[in-house]
Design a protein around this motif. Structure first.
Motif, PDB file in Angstrom:
ATOM      1  N   ILE A 133      21.059  24.669  -6.932  1.00 17.96           N
ATOM      2  CA  ILE A 133      21.399  25.969  -7.522  1.00 17.96           C
ATOM      3  C   ILE A 133      21.902  26.921  -6.439  1.00 17.96           C
ATOM      4  N   ASP A 134      21.210  26.947  -5.292  1.00 14.83           N
ATOM      5  CA  ASP A 134      21.645  27.824  -4.200  1.00 14.83           C
ATOM      6  C   ASP A 134      23.002  27.384  -3.653  1.00 14.83           C
ATOM      7  N   GLY A 135      23.197  26.080  -3.541  1.00 17.99           N
ATOM      8  CA  GLY A 135      24.447  25.553  -2.990  1.00 17.99           C
ATOM      9  C   GLY A 135      25.642  25.912  -3.862  1.00 17.99           C
ATOM     10  N   PRO A 191      25.516  17.562   1.525  1.00 17.39           N
ATOM     11  CA  PRO A 191      25.180  16.255   2.111  1.00 17.39           C
ATOM     12  C   PRO A 191      24.097  16.357   3.189  1.00 17.39           C
ATOM     13  N   LYS A 192      23.896  17.571   3.747  1.00 16.30           N
ATOM     14  CA  LYS A 192      22.848  17.719   4.771  1.00 16.30           C
ATOM     15  C   LYS A 192      21.527  18.176   4.156  1.00 16.30           C
ATOM     16  N   CYS A 193      21.490  18.182   2.827  1.00 12.16           N
ATOM     17  CA  CYS A 193      20.291  18.645   2.109  1.00 12.16           C
ATOM     18  C   CYS A 193      19.034  17.961   2.656  1.00 12.16           C
ATOM     19  N   GLU A 194      18.106  18.767   3.173  1.00 12.14           N
ATOM     20  CA  GLU A 194      16.906  18.176   3.767  1.00 12.14           C
ATOM     21  C   GLU A 194      15.705  18.296   2.855  1.00 12.14           C
ATOM     22  N   ALA A 195      15.880  18.983   1.711  1.00 18.68           N
ATOM     23  CA  ALA A 195      14.753  19.152   0.802  1.00 18.68           C
ATOM     24  C   ALA A 195      14.282  17.770   0.357  1.00 18.68           C
ATOM     25  N   SER A 196      12.973  17.562   0.379  1.00 16.38           N
ATOM     26  CA  SER A 196      12.475  16.234   0.026  1.00 16.38           C
ATOM     27  C   SER A 196      12.100  16.152  -1.452  1.00 16.38           C
ATOM     28  N   GLY A 197      11.198  17.001  -1.927  1.00 12.90           N
ATOM     29  CA  GLY A 197      10.722  16.882  -3.315  1.00 12.90           C
ATOM     30  C   GLY A 197      11.783  17.277  -4.337  1.00 12.90           C
ATOM     31  N   THR A 198      11.502  16.914  -5.587  1.00  8.91           N
ATOM     32  CA  THR A 198      12.423  17.246  -6.672  1.00  8.91           C
ATOM     33  C   THR A 198      12.684  18.748  -6.745  1.00  8.91           C
ATOM     34  N   GLN A 199      11.586  19.534  -6.676  1.00  7.74           N
ATOM     35  CA  GLN A 199      11.758  20.994  -6.795  1.00  7.74           C
ATOM     36  C   GLN A 199      12.665  21.540  -5.702  1.00  7.74           C
ATOM     37  N   TYR A 245      19.375  17.419 -11.782  1.00  7.32           N
ATOM     38  CA  TYR A 245      19.809  18.383 -10.767  1.00  7.32           C
ATOM     39  C   TYR A 245      19.444  17.868  -9.369  1.00  7.32           C
ATOM     40  N   ALA A 246      18.245  17.275  -9.251  1.00  6.73           N
ATOM     41  CA  ALA A 246      17.814  16.755  -7.940  1.00  6.73           C
ATOM     42  C   ALA A 246      18.755  15.649  -7.475  1.00  6.73           C
ATOM     43  N   GLU A 247      19.279  14.847  -8.424  1.00 13.01           N
ATOM     44  CA  GLU A 247      20.223  13.786  -8.046  1.00 13.01           C
ATOM     45  C   GLU A 247      21.545  14.363  -7.537  1.00 13.01           C
ATOM     46  N   LEU A 248      21.936  15.519  -8.087  1.00 18.23           N
ATOM     47  CA  LEU A 248      23.230  16.101  -7.689  1.00 18.23           C
ATOM     48  C   LEU A 248      23.159  16.863  -6.366  1.00 18.23           C
ATOM     49  N   ALA A 249      21.960  17.310  -5.976  1.00 19.12           N
ATOM     50  CA  ALA A 249      21.831  18.192  -4.801  1.00 19.12           C
ATOM     51  C   ALA A 249      22.474  17.605  -3.540  1.00 19.12           C
ATOM     52  N   ARG A 286      15.000  20.018  -4.112  1.00 14.90           N
ATOM     53  CA  ARG A 286      16.400  19.620  -4.348  1.00 14.90           C
ATOM     54  C   ARG A 286      17.038  20.447  -5.461  1.00 14.90           C
ATOM     55  N   VAL A 287      16.262  20.745  -6.496  1.00 10.30           N
ATOM     56  CA  VAL A 287      16.791  21.594  -7.568  1.00 10.30           C
ATOM     57  C   VAL A 287      17.200  22.944  -6.987  1.00 10.30           C
ATOM     58  N   ARG A 288      16.319  23.518  -6.148  1.00 12.48           N
ATOM     59  CA  ARG A 288      16.649  24.804  -5.476  1.00 12.48           C
ATOM     60  C   ARG A 288      17.926  24.660  -4.664  1.00 12.48           C
TER      61      ARG A 288
END
Ligand SMILES: [Zn+2]
Length: 381
Positions: free
Chosen positions: A321-323, A306-314, A297-301, A316-318
């Motif tokens: 799912i939110d996206g 594309p502007k996803c700024e979340a750094s850690g795996t958790q 899931y973190a790989e797909l985020a 990115r998973v969030r």
């Protein structure tokens, strides 16, 4: 190198106005056209029928395919084709006409009895030349070896076998321009779920299905809202059609899982459209899988945002799912079971039906027990 098997799809013709090219690809003799009455009424078949006529080709039109097509409908199409001695089959429409066309071409070409070929890799005979033209960007049926038919007592049976893969799929974005917004939205979410579930499938996923799923997800999530708000935007329509096709190729190899398993009872018991059912169960099932599938899931985020700024795996998973939920909302879908007339006391029955989808549940990144399923339907209610 890890060993894997990848099954390709049909020859792909993409681009507007290429229907005429199909005619020269068909063998001589009459051709069975499988479609539905909406398609005929909207005039979507006209260009292709004119091209057939221009080349002096005889067409047998079967336009009686309904949503969730029945065995009787399929056998009626086969009978029409057999009586006319057709030498090829064209499926034109959403998933239902394409599913009927695939099996009709197989039954006409092989002479097999339908009841002897249900299941995976049982149909092995020849089929008639087969061309598929999707008019929705969702099921990806034009890319897959799967056909689902509603049989006695409402039971859905599937034939999943390589001979059902078409010779040619033609993607023409012009054919999807007239789709109503809610159909664009629901079918688009279905295709998005195909990509996500193929990428996280517990069995059979491989580097090629992964590459296809990622590109499908990029095309679909980047264009769904535009296709909904600007229905005549051919660029967005074309990207959706290609994305749905690539997702179809991905899940033909790496099969779908929990979201589909929990979506099917909503269609079977309450006749909700397939794409909408998937949208309703998407968030609850992704939340359930969030731990087991976290790396994937973190790989797909960043593909979805594309502007996803979340750094850690958790994080990115969030973000994933939110996206995905945001896309469902922005495309105009209502995401609670109660919005669609499902009573809360139906949850136990839905959960027990979902447990019958063992062929899908085995592909989920983690187990979904019956009590999990009850909890997930409650969460969606
Ligand atoms: Zn689906």
């Amino acid at each position: 190198m890890r060993s894997f098997t990848f099954h390709p799809g049909p020859t792909l013709l993409a681009g507007a106005g290429r229907a005429g090219e199909l005619v020269s690809n068909l063998p001589d003799g009459p051709c069975l056209f499988v479609s539905d009455q909406d398609i005929v009424r909207l005039g979507l078949l006209n260009d292709l029928l004119a091209a057939m006529q221009e080349h002096g080709r005889e067409v047998m039109l079967f336009d009686a395919v309904e949503a969730d097509p029945s065995k009787d409908t399929l056998l009626a199409a086969v009978e029409l084709g057999r009586g006319a001695g057709v030498q090829s089959v064209i499926g034109f429409g959403g998933g239902s006409p394409m599913d009927v066309a695939k099996l009709a071409a197989y039954l006409l070409g092989s002479g097999d009895d339908l009841d002897s070929i249900w299941g995976v890799d049982i149909a092995k005979g020849p089929r008639l030349p087969l061309v598929l033209l999707p008019t929705t960007a969702g099921t990806g049926s034009e890319a897959t070896p799967i056909s689902v038919i509603t049989c006695e007592g409402g039971v859905k049976l599937a034939v999943n076998s390589r001979p059902l893969v078409a010779d040619i799929a033609l993607l023409d974005p012009q054919l999807t321009v007239g789709l109503p917004r809610h159909v664009t939205a629901a079918t688009g979410i279905d295709a998005i779920v195909h990509a996500v579930e193929a990428y996280t499938s517990a069995r059979l996923k491989n580097p090629l299905s992964d590459a296809l799923a990622r590109e499908a997800l990029r095309l679909l999530t980047g264009n769904l809202v535009t296709a909904c708000t600007e229905p005549e935007n051919l660029e967005a329509r074309g990207s959706m059609l290609l994305g749905a096709h690539l997702a179809g190729l991905a899940f033909s190899n790496a099969p779908v899982a929990g979201v589909h398993a929990l979506a099917y009872p909503l269609g079977g018991l309450h006749h909700l459209p397939h794409g909408l059912s998937n949208a309703l169960m998407l968030r609850p099932v992704l939340e359930h899988n969030a731990e087991a599938a976290r790396e994937l899931y973190a790989e797909l985020a960043p593909i979805v945002d594309p502007k996803c700024e979340a750094s850690g795996t958790q994080g990115r998973v969030r973000s994933l799912i939110d996206g995905l939920e945001r896309l469902c909302v922005e495309s105009g879908l209502k995401l609670r079971l109660r919005d669609h007339g499902i009573p809360q006391d139906d949850v136990p029955r839905l959960a027990s039906e979902a447990m019958k989808q063992t062929r899908l549940l085995v592909n989920n990144p983690c187990e979904i027990s019956e009590s999990d399923a009850r909890r997930l339907y409650e969460a969606a209610w």
